[in-house]
Design a protein around this motif. Sequence first.
Motif, PDB file in Angstrom:
ATOM      1  N   GLU A  46       2.094  29.356   0.164  1.00 12.69           N
ATOM      2  CA  GLU A  46       1.123  29.755  -1.029  1.00 12.69           C
ATOM      3  C   GLU A  46       1.719  29.854  -2.274  1.00 12.69           C
ATOM      4  O   GLU A  46       1.631  29.745  -3.605  1.00 12.69           O
ATOM      5  CB  GLU A  46       0.033  30.029  -1.210  1.00 12.69           C
ATOM      6  N   THR A  47       2.789  31.191  -1.868  1.00 11.45           N
ATOM      7  CA  THR A  47       3.897  31.744  -2.661  1.00 11.45           C
ATOM      8  C   THR A  47       4.951  30.396  -3.532  1.00 11.45           C
ATOM      9  O   THR A  47       4.884  30.876  -4.796  1.00 11.45           O
ATOM     10  CB  THR A  47       4.512  32.774  -2.427  1.00 11.45           C
ATOM     11  N   THR A  48       5.250  30.315  -2.439  1.00  7.12           N
ATOM     12  CA  THR A  48       7.044  29.299  -3.223  1.00  7.12           C
ATOM     13  C   THR A  48       6.592  27.661  -3.154  1.00  7.12           C
ATOM     14  O   THR A  48       6.989  27.250  -3.882  1.00  7.12           O
ATOM     15  CB  THR A  48       7.899  28.966  -1.701  1.00  7.12           C
ATOM     16  N   GLY A  49       5.436  27.425  -2.321  1.00 12.29           N
ATOM     17  CA  GLY A  49       5.333  26.397  -2.795  1.00 12.29           C
ATOM     18  C   GLY A  49       5.597  25.151  -1.871  1.00 12.29           C
ATOM     19  O   GLY A  49       5.798  23.590  -2.037  1.00 12.29           O
ATOM     20  N   MET A  50       6.797  25.910  -0.756  1.00  5.37           N
ATOM     21  CA  MET A  50       7.409  24.899  -0.431  1.00  5.37           C
ATOM     22  C   MET A  50       7.222  24.469   1.097  1.00  5.37           C
ATOM     23  O   MET A  50       6.033  25.869   1.978  1.00  5.37           O
ATOM     24  CB  MET A  50       8.690  26.437   0.259  1.00  5.37           C
ATOM     25  N   GLN A  51       6.814  23.257   1.600  1.00 10.14           N
ATOM     26  CA  GLN A  51       6.521  22.913   3.103  1.00 10.14           C
ATOM     27  C   GLN A  51       7.551  23.624   4.107  1.00 10.14           C
ATOM     28  O   GLN A  51       8.490  24.263   4.237  1.00 10.14           O
ATOM     29  CB  GLN A  51       6.847  21.954   3.311  1.00 10.14           C
ATOM     30  N   VAL A  52       6.876  24.625   5.052  1.00 13.88           N
ATOM     31  CA  VAL A  52       7.418  25.560   5.704  1.00 13.88           C
ATOM     32  C   VAL A  52       6.976  25.523   7.426  1.00 13.88           C
ATOM     33  O   VAL A  52       5.769  24.973   7.356  1.00 13.88           O
ATOM     34  CB  VAL A  52       7.160  27.095   6.165  1.00 13.88           C
ATOM     35  N   ASP A  53       7.434  25.356   8.837  1.00 12.05           N
ATOM     36  CA  ASP A  53       7.510  25.258   9.725  1.00 12.05           C
ATOM     37  C   ASP A  53       6.599  26.384  10.451  1.00 12.05           C
ATOM     38  O   ASP A  53       6.889  27.576  10.260  1.00 12.05           O
ATOM     39  CB  ASP A  53       8.646  24.236  10.890  1.00 12.05           C
TER      40      ASP A  53
END
Length: 470
Positions: A46-53
């Motif tokens: 939610e902070t960076t908008g990046m998809q993380v696993d």
Amino acid sequence: MADVVVVGSGVAGLRCALALADAGLRVTVLEAGEHAGGRAASWQDETTGMQVDAGPHVITSEHRNFLAMLRRLDTARQVQWQRRPIITLQDGKGMLRMHTLPLPSPLHGLPMLPNALRRLSVGDLWSHRRIAWQAARLNERSLRELDVEDANAHLREMGVRPAAIEWFWRSAVLALLNVPLEQCSAASMMRVFRLMLGRSGWHFGFPKLALAQLYVPGACRAVLRSGGQVLFGARVRQLRIGEGGIEGLEMEDGLSIGTRRCVLALPPQEVAKLAGGHAALQQLGTTAGYFRPAPYISTYLWYDRPVTHERFWARAWSPQGLNTDFHDLSKIRPALAGRNSVIACNAIGPMARADWPDGRIVEHTMGEVAEFAPMARQARVVHARVHRIPMAIPQMRPGMEALRPPPATAVQGLWLAGDWLDTALPCSMESAARSGAMAAEALLAAQGRPVSVSLPAPDTRGFVRWAMAR
């Protein structure tokens, strides 16, 4: 009513659902959580908008069934392969780049000897001769006979010197099987060693996208196109079993789903809960209950600059250590190329310090990154995230290989899928994918529609194959 209900949408469940949908069946997939993927899930930070696993995962060139699934979904090209070096290893004395050559096995490992001799003596390496010969001659039956021993005791019994055990075996078993050497089945350890010894050319790969993007959207679309559905927030409370077999599922929200065919693609602890109340599944419930989860903690660090040129490295075991493997996603994902480092790390099994608060985990992880990549000392971490996952894989303790069940159960119309099943593979994404394919095969065979979906475990080659034939 659906033709089949698959409970669980991890790798095993979606591989099974995909195969059944391809066979023309209407499949309903039930997922208790908010998103698909199970232990190989991804979501947006939610902070960076990046998809993380949930945690960074490594694919290998020997993941036949998982890669076949990706080829079916046209995402196999989204894997970044690393052939040289096969791995970069950091220990208390520095960094070692480990290489292999495309030679007949086990000669492919010769380039690793100079590095090994920087840490071990010739005698330490020579002490592996008996266990290497044993691994070369193992078949599935003789391998399972080792399941009564723990890995540490077996290594010592075979004459492997303590220095070699501490430097190589302790780290390898923890990284690959997620359990300490003294608590690992000797059969499970030798299954992995036999593969490493007998397969030339194997190497690691990393998802260029968020891991779940490789298989979740495509598998779900295939289910929908076949007339099926994928339901989230759908937690099963109990199975409804009659004299003729499975009849349906009772859900936590009070709803009832009727089905004559069901696949439970769940971790062993969840299967034990559902099976425990049924006499026909009592043995399965007991067996599944024996499997203990190996937890892991995944830490993501967003730096304000690039801090390393490495894509992937591993850290040797030490009593004070935390993480075992590190991935710089800016060197793996094309969308992040040329940008600041995003380091994803895994602490697994006994190294997952469950009693540590997130702040301490982040601080310790930053220190371990800086030990490998000194540029990180001048960088600033602008964001950090810690994921705590109860189970990476089941702990393969002595006796557990013998308990791994087949896909079929004692209840007509009920099958299992999951990495903990009897797949002749180490518990992994590949084992999960093969189990899903095996469950689909068993279900379709029961309908009088025999098909071949699963691919066998990798065989051995070169000298190792010759040794087995003697």
